[in-house]
Design a protein around this motif. Structure first.
Motif, PDB file in Angstrom:
ATOM      1  N   GLY A 129       0.805  -1.207   0.000  1.00 52.90           N
ATOM      2  CA  GLY A 129       0.000   0.000   0.000  1.00 52.90           C
ATOM      3  C   GLY A 129       0.840   1.259   0.000  1.00 52.90           C
ATOM      4  O   GLY A 129       2.030   1.250  -0.281  1.00 52.90           O
ATOM      5  N   GLY A 130       0.194   2.389   0.304  1.00 52.96           N
ATOM      6  CA  GLY A 130       0.886   3.673   0.303  1.00 52.96           C
ATOM      7  C   GLY A 130      -0.090   4.812   0.151  1.00 52.96           C
ATOM      8  O   GLY A 130      -1.002   4.979   0.961  1.00 52.96           O
ATOM      9  N   LEU A 131       0.083   5.598  -0.909  1.00 51.96           N
ATOM     10  CA  LEU A 131      -0.752   6.764  -1.160  1.00 51.96           C
ATOM     11  C   LEU A 131      -1.357   6.691  -2.557  1.00 51.96           C
ATOM     12  O   LEU A 131      -0.810   6.054  -3.449  1.00 51.96           O
ATOM     13  N   ALA A 132      -2.495   7.394  -2.742  1.00 51.48           N
ATOM     14  CA  ALA A 132      -3.154   7.486  -4.050  1.00 51.48           C
ATOM     15  C   ALA A 132      -3.588   8.922  -4.258  1.00 51.48           C
ATOM     16  O   ALA A 132      -3.916   9.638  -3.307  1.00 51.48           O
ATOM     17  N   ARG A 133      -3.596   9.354  -5.524  1.00 54.35           N
ATOM     18  CA  ARG A 133      -3.960  10.742  -5.810  1.00 54.35           C
ATOM     19  C   ARG A 133      -5.069  10.822  -6.847  1.00 54.35           C
ATOM     20  O   ARG A 133      -5.201   9.975  -7.735  1.00 54.35           O
ATOM     21  N   GLU A 134      -5.873  11.889  -6.718  1.00 53.60           N
ATOM     22  CA  GLU A 134      -6.918  12.210  -7.689  1.00 53.60           C
ATOM     23  C   GLU A 134      -6.529  13.527  -8.339  1.00 53.60           C
ATOM     24  O   GLU A 134      -6.339  14.540  -7.657  1.00 53.60           O
ATOM     25  N   LYS A 135      -6.395  13.533  -9.642  1.00 56.72           N
ATOM     26  CA  LYS A 135      -6.009  14.738 -10.359  1.00 56.72           C
ATOM     27  C   LYS A 135      -7.247  15.587 -10.654  1.00 56.72           C
ATOM     28  O   LYS A 135      -8.198  15.116 -11.271  1.00 56.72           O
ATOM     29  N   ILE A 136      -7.203  16.819 -10.153  1.00 60.00           N
ATOM     30  CA  ILE A 136      -8.327  17.744 -10.366  1.00 60.00           C
ATOM     31  C   ILE A 136      -7.807  18.961 -11.105  1.00 60.00           C
ATOM     32  O   ILE A 136      -6.840  19.595 -10.667  1.00 60.00           O
ATOM     33  N   ASP A 137      -8.429  19.308 -12.226  1.00 57.50           N
ATOM     34  CA  ASP A 137      -7.974  20.444 -13.030  1.00 57.50           C
ATOM     35  C   ASP A 137      -8.071  21.742 -12.241  1.00 57.50           C
ATOM     36  O   ASP A 137      -9.079  22.003 -11.561  1.00 57.50           O
ATOM     37  N   ASN A 138      -7.017  22.543 -12.356  1.00 50.85           N
ATOM     38  CA  ASN A 138      -6.978  23.870 -11.741  1.00 50.85           C
ATOM     39  C   ASN A 138      -7.172  23.824 -10.225  1.00 50.85           C
ATOM     40  O   ASN A 138      -7.751  24.736  -9.630  1.00 50.85           O
ATOM     41  N   ALA A 139      -6.725  22.771  -9.627  1.00 51.12           N
ATOM     42  CA  ALA A 139      -6.821  22.657  -8.160  1.00 51.12           C
ATOM     43  C   ALA A 139      -5.705  21.759  -7.660  1.00 51.12           C
ATOM     44  O   ALA A 139      -5.005  21.127  -8.433  1.00 51.12           O
ATOM     45  N   LYS A 140      -5.559  21.725  -6.340  1.00 49.71           N
ATOM     46  CA  LYS A 140      -4.559  20.849  -5.746  1.00 49.71           C
ATOM     47  C   LYS A 140      -4.964  19.389  -5.913  1.00 49.71           C
ATOM     48  O   LYS A 140      -6.151  19.052  -5.952  1.00 49.71           O
ATOM     49  N   ASP A 141      -3.961  18.536  -6.010  1.00 49.87           N
ATOM     50  CA  ASP A 141      -4.233  17.100  -6.016  1.00 49.87           C
ATOM     51  C   ASP A 141      -4.792  16.688  -4.663  1.00 49.87           C
ATOM     52  O   ASP A 141      -4.306  17.118  -3.623  1.00 49.87           O
ATOM     53  N   LYS A 142      -5.801  15.864  -4.686  1.00 47.60           N
ATOM     54  CA  LYS A 142      -6.287  15.252  -3.456  1.00 47.60           C
ATOM     55  C   LYS A 142      -5.569  13.923  -3.271  1.00 47.60           C
ATOM     56  O   LYS A 142      -5.562  13.087  -4.185  1.00 47.60           O
ATOM     57  N   VAL A 143      -4.952  13.723  -2.121  1.00 41.62           N
ATOM     58  CA  VAL A 143      -4.173  12.515  -1.856  1.00 41.62           C
ATOM     59  C   VAL A 143      -4.786  11.776  -0.676  1.00 41.62           C
ATOM     60  O   VAL A 143      -5.030  12.366   0.383  1.00 41.62           O
ATOM     61  N   LEU A 144      -5.038  10.485  -0.868  1.00 42.07           N
ATOM     62  CA  LEU A 144      -5.591   9.637   0.191  1.00 42.07           C
ATOM     63  C   LEU A 144      -4.642   8.485   0.494  1.00 42.07           C
ATOM     64  O   LEU A 144      -3.918   8.023  -0.390  1.00 42.07           O
ATOM     65  N   PRO A 145      -4.649   7.985   1.737  1.00 43.00           N
ATOM     66  CA  PRO A 145      -3.843   6.809   2.064  1.00 43.00           C
ATOM     67  C   PRO A 145      -4.588   5.528   1.697  1.00 43.00           C
ATOM     68  O   PRO A 145      -5.806   5.446   1.837  1.00 43.00           O
ATOM     69  N   THR A 146      -3.882   4.544   1.192  1.00 43.00           N
ATOM     70  CA  THR A 146      -4.486   3.223   0.995  1.00 43.00           C
ATOM     71  C   THR A 146      -4.474   2.481   2.329  1.00 43.00           C
ATOM     72  O   THR A 146      -3.603   2.699   3.170  1.00 43.00           O
ATOM     73  N   SER A 147      -5.430   1.601   2.505  1.00 49.46           N
ATOM     74  CA  SER A 147      -5.593   0.878   3.766  1.00 49.46           C
ATOM     75  C   SER A 147      -5.289  -0.599   3.586  1.00 49.46           C
ATOM     76  O   SER A 147      -5.495  -1.165   2.510  1.00 49.46           O
ATOM     77  N   ILE A 148      -4.793  -1.225   4.657  1.00 49.02           N
ATOM     78  CA  ILE A 148      -4.532  -2.665   4.667  1.00 49.02           C
ATOM     79  C   ILE A 148      -4.964  -3.237   6.012  1.00 49.02           C
ATOM     80  O   ILE A 148      -5.159  -2.506   6.989  1.00 49.02           O
ATOM     81  N   ILE A 149      -5.096  -4.543   6.036  1.00 49.00           N
ATOM     82  CA  ILE A 149      -5.257  -5.286   7.276  1.00 49.00           C
ATOM     83  C   ILE A 149      -4.273  -6.444   7.237  1.00 49.00           C
ATOM     84  O   ILE A 149      -4.013  -7.009   6.174  1.00 49.00           O
ATOM     85  N   SER A 150      -3.690  -6.762   8.375  1.00 45.75           N
ATOM     86  CA  SER A 150      -2.641  -7.783   8.402  1.00 45.75           C
ATOM     87  C   SER A 150      -2.702  -8.574   9.708  1.00 45.75           C
ATOM     88  O   SER A 150      -3.013  -8.015  10.765  1.00 45.75           O
ATOM     89  N   PHE A 151      -2.395  -9.878   9.606  1.00 44.44           N
ATOM     90  CA  PHE A 151      -2.338 -10.759  10.772  1.00 44.44           C
ATOM     91  C   PHE A 151      -1.128 -11.676  10.642  1.00 44.44           C
ATOM     92  O   PHE A 151      -0.733 -12.034   9.533  1.00 44.44           O
ATOM     93  N   TRP A 152      -0.545 -12.057  11.757  1.00 43.05           N
ATOM     94  CA  TRP A 152       0.424 -13.142  11.739  1.00 43.05           C
ATOM     95  C   TRP A 152       0.404 -13.870  13.078  1.00 43.05           C
ATOM     96  O   TRP A 152      -0.042 -13.327  14.092  1.00 43.05           O
ATOM     97  N   THR A 153       0.904 -15.087  13.042  1.00 43.38           N
ATOM     98  CA  THR A 153       1.007 -15.901  14.243  1.00 43.38           C
ATOM     99  C   THR A 153       2.259 -16.759  14.149  1.00 43.38           C
ATOM    100  O   THR A 153       2.762 -17.032  13.052  1.00 43.38           O
ATOM    101  N   GLU A 154       2.771 -17.167  15.299  1.00 38.63           N
ATOM    102  CA  GLU A 154       4.009 -17.954  15.332  1.00 38.63           C
ATOM    103  C   GLU A 154       3.988 -18.886  16.541  1.00 38.63           C
ATOM    104  O   GLU A 154       3.566 -18.495  17.639  1.00 38.63           O
ATOM    105  N   LEU A 155       4.469 -20.094  16.315  1.00 37.36           N
ATOM    106  CA  LEU A 155       4.557 -21.092  17.376  1.00 37.36           C
ATOM    107  C   LEU A 155       5.956 -21.675  17.380  1.00 37.36           C
ATOM    108  O   LEU A 155       6.512 -21.982  16.319  1.00 37.36           O
ATOM    109  N   SER A 156       6.546 -21.827  18.563  1.00 37.53           N
ATOM    110  CA  SER A 156       7.893 -22.381  18.672  1.00 37.53           C
ATOM    111  C   SER A 156       7.985 -23.250  19.905  1.00 37.53           C
ATOM    112  O   SER A 156       7.404 -22.940  20.953  1.00 37.53           O
ATOM    113  N   THR A 157       8.724 -24.355  19.778  1.00 41.64           N
ATOM    114  CA  THR A 157       8.992 -25.222  20.915  1.00 41.64           C
ATOM    115  C   THR A 157      10.312 -25.928  20.666  1.00 41.64           C
ATOM    116  O   THR A 157      10.845 -25.905  19.555  1.00 41.64           O
ATOM    117  N   GLY A 158      10.870 -26.549  21.688  1.00 37.36           N
ATOM    118  CA  GLY A 158      12.160 -27.215  21.522  1.00 37.36           C
ATOM    119  C   GLY A 158      12.561 -27.976  22.761  1.00 37.36           C
ATOM    120  O   GLY A 158      11.779 -28.125  23.713  1.00 37.36           O
TER     121      GLY A 158
END
Length: 413
Positions: free
Chosen positions: A276-305
Motif C-alpha cells: 500500500g501507500g498513497l493514491a492521488r486524484e487529479k483535479i484540473d486547476n486545483a490541488k491534487d487530493k491525496v488519500l492513504p491506501t488501507s490494509i489489514i494484516s495478521f500473523w502468528t508464530e509457534l515455537s517449541t524445543g
C-alpha cells in the motif's frame, strides 16, 4: 631553585589528581561489544520484490508471459554474509538521577542495493532509566515493531510484509505502573520512508506520533497502540494527508516455547515495508487530493524445543504464518502514487496492476551449541495480482507463489 621545586611538586600533584579523576570517570562506565557473524544460503523459484540481491524477500512478482512462458518463474541461488552485525553498548554514570546507557549498532547490509556490503547504522540512541520511567533519544525500532513479540524467523525479512518493520529517529517516553507500561513517541523518518521519501513527513511539520500500552501477566506479554502521521507530498501542489494505524499483540510463553498473535489495521504503511501507500486524484486547476491506501494484516508464530541433557545442544522447531489484504482507498477515481508498494501503473504490457493479498507459511528448525547456531527454513509466499479499480481494490486476482529454502549459520559473540 626552591620555587622551581615547589612549582614542579604542585604540577605533579595536579597531574596525579587529574589522572585519578579520569580513572574514576572511566571506571564508572562499562563498554561492551557484541553481535554475530551470519552467512545465509538461499534459493528461490521465482523473481521477487526484494532488496539486497533478494536477501530481504517480501513477495513474488506477478506472472509475466513472453511467448506463452512466465519469465518471472526461474530458479535462483545466492549466498550472503551482509547481515553480520556489531553492537556497542555503553553504560555511563548517573545523570539527572537516572541510570544512563547508549547503543550503537550496525550491519553490512548497506542502505540501497547500490552500496550493498557497506556498513549501515541500525540503532544509535541514548537511554535514561529512572525507577519507573525510561527516556530514549535516537534511532531505534518504531513502536509498532514491539520488541517483546516479533517474528523470530530465519529469513531477515522478520515477517515482512505482515509485520510493521521500521527504525526511526525518535524521542520515546515509557512509564511503568506495576506490570503496565504506557508509551508515547514522536518520530522522524530516515532509511524507512513512504512514497516521496522522508520529505513528505518533513513537509507536514508534524512528527509521526504513537501512543500505546503494554502489559505483562504471569510471564506473558500483551500490547496495543495507535500511530498517526501526516504527509504533504509537495507544497502548493497537494493537500496534507493524514493516516492512522492500530495494532495489537500477545505473546504466551510456556516451558521451552512460545505462541504469538499480532494484528494491524493501517493506512499508508509503505514506510513499514508493508503493501500500500498513497493514491492521488487529479483535479484540473486545483490541488491534487491525496488519500492513504488501507490494509489489514495478521500473523502468528509457534515455537517449541528441547535441550540435550548430556551435550547441552538446544533444538528448536517453529512455524510462522501471515496474511495481509489490500483494502484500497475510501473514494473513487484514484491512482497509486509512485512508490506505493504492490501497485504497478505499467508493468511491461500489463497496466493498472496491483496486489490483492499476500500470505506466507514458513516452518523452521534450529540447532544451538554454545555460540553457534545452524538454521533451516522453508518459506512459501503467495501474492495475488489483478487489475486495480478506481478505489484501488483488486478485481479478478491471480495468485503466484515462491518457495524459498534457506540455510543459515551464526556465530554469536
Amino acid at each position: 631553585m626552591n620555587f622551581l621545586k615547589l612549582r614542579k611538586a604542585i604540577f605533579c600533584c595536579l597531574t596525579a589528581a587529574f589522572a585519578f579523576v579520569v580513572s574514576q570517570e572511566v571506571n564508572a562506565q562499562s563498554f561492551s561489544v557484541s553481535g554475530f557473524v551470519k552467512t545465509d544460503v538461499f534459493s528461490d523459484g521465482r523473481e521477487l520484490v526484494a532488496a539486497r540481491e533478494n536477501q530481504f524477500a517480501l513477495f513474488p512478482l506477478p506472472e509475466l508471459l513472453v511467448d506463452g512462458k512466465d519469465v518471472n518463474e526461474n530458479r535462483q541461488l545466492n549466498m550472503s554474509s551482509i547481515q553480520t552485525r556489531i553492537t556497542a553498548g555503553l553504560t555511563g554514570p548517573d545523570a539527572f538521577g537516572a541510570r544512563t546507557s547508549g547503543v550503537i549498532e550496525g550491519a553490512f547490509f548497506g542502505v540501497t542495493d547500490a552500496n550493498i556490503n557497506t556498513f549501515r547504522l541500525r540503532h544509535a540512541f541514548v537511554r535514561l532509566d529512572w525507577e519507573n520511567t525510561q527516556f530514549i533519544a535516537g534511532q531505534f525500532w518504531h513502536p509498532l515493531f514491539n520488541t517483546q513479540s516479533f517474528p523470530e524467523v530465519v529469513n531477515f525479512n522478520t515477517g515482512v510484509p505482515f509485520k510493521a518493520f521500521s527504525r526511526n529517529p525518535q524521542l520515546r517516553l515509557t512509564h511503568r505502573v506495576g506490570d503496565i507500561s504506557l508509551i508515547a513517541a514522536a518520530m522522524a523518518q530516515r532509511d524507512f520512508a513512504g512514497p516521496g521519501g522522508n520529505k513528505p513527513l518533513r513537509n507536514s511539520g508534524i512528527p509521526n506520533l504513537f501512543a500505546g500500552i503494554h502489559a505483562t501477566a504471569a510471564g506473558h506479554h500483551f500490547g496495543t497502540g495507535v500511530d498517526f502521521k501526516q504527509v504533504i507530498l509537495e507544497h502548493n501542489q497537494t493537500e496534507a494527508t493524514n493516516s492512522l494505524a492500530a495494532s495489537a499483540f500477545a505473546r504466551f510463553n510456556f516451558g521451552t516455547g512460545f505462541f504469538k498473535l499480532y494484528g494491524l489495521v493501517g493506512q499508508n504503511m509503505t514506510d513499514h515495508l508493508m503493501i500500500g501507500g498513497l493514491a492521488r486524484e487529479k483535479i484540473d486547476n486545483a490541488k491534487d487530493k491525496v488519500l492513504p491506501t488501507s490494509i489489514i494484516s495478521f500473523w502468528t508464530e509457534l515455537s517449541t524445543g528441547f535441550r540435550g541433557e548430556s551435550d547441552g545442544v538446544r533444538t528448536e522447531f517453529g512455524v510462522f504464518a501471515g496474511y495481509t489484504q489490500n483494502l484500497g482507498v475510501s473514494s473513487d477515481n484514484f491512482i497509486p502514487v509512485d512508490g506505493s508498494r504492490g501497485f504497478f501503473l505499467e508493468y511491461n504490457d500489463l497496466i493498472d496492476l496491483g496486489i490483492d493479498y499476500v500470505w506466507r507459511i514458513s516452518p523452521r528448525a534450529q540447532v544451538h551449541s554454545g555460540p553457534v547456531r545452524f538454521a533451516l527454513e522453508l518459506e512459501y509466499t503467495v501474492a495475488a495480482y489483478g487489475a486495480f479499480n478506481s478505489d484501488l481494490t483488486i478485481s479478478d486476482s491471480k495468485a503466484v507463489g515462491n518457495f524459498r529454502t534457506q540455510f543459515s549459520a551464526y556465530l554469536f559473540f
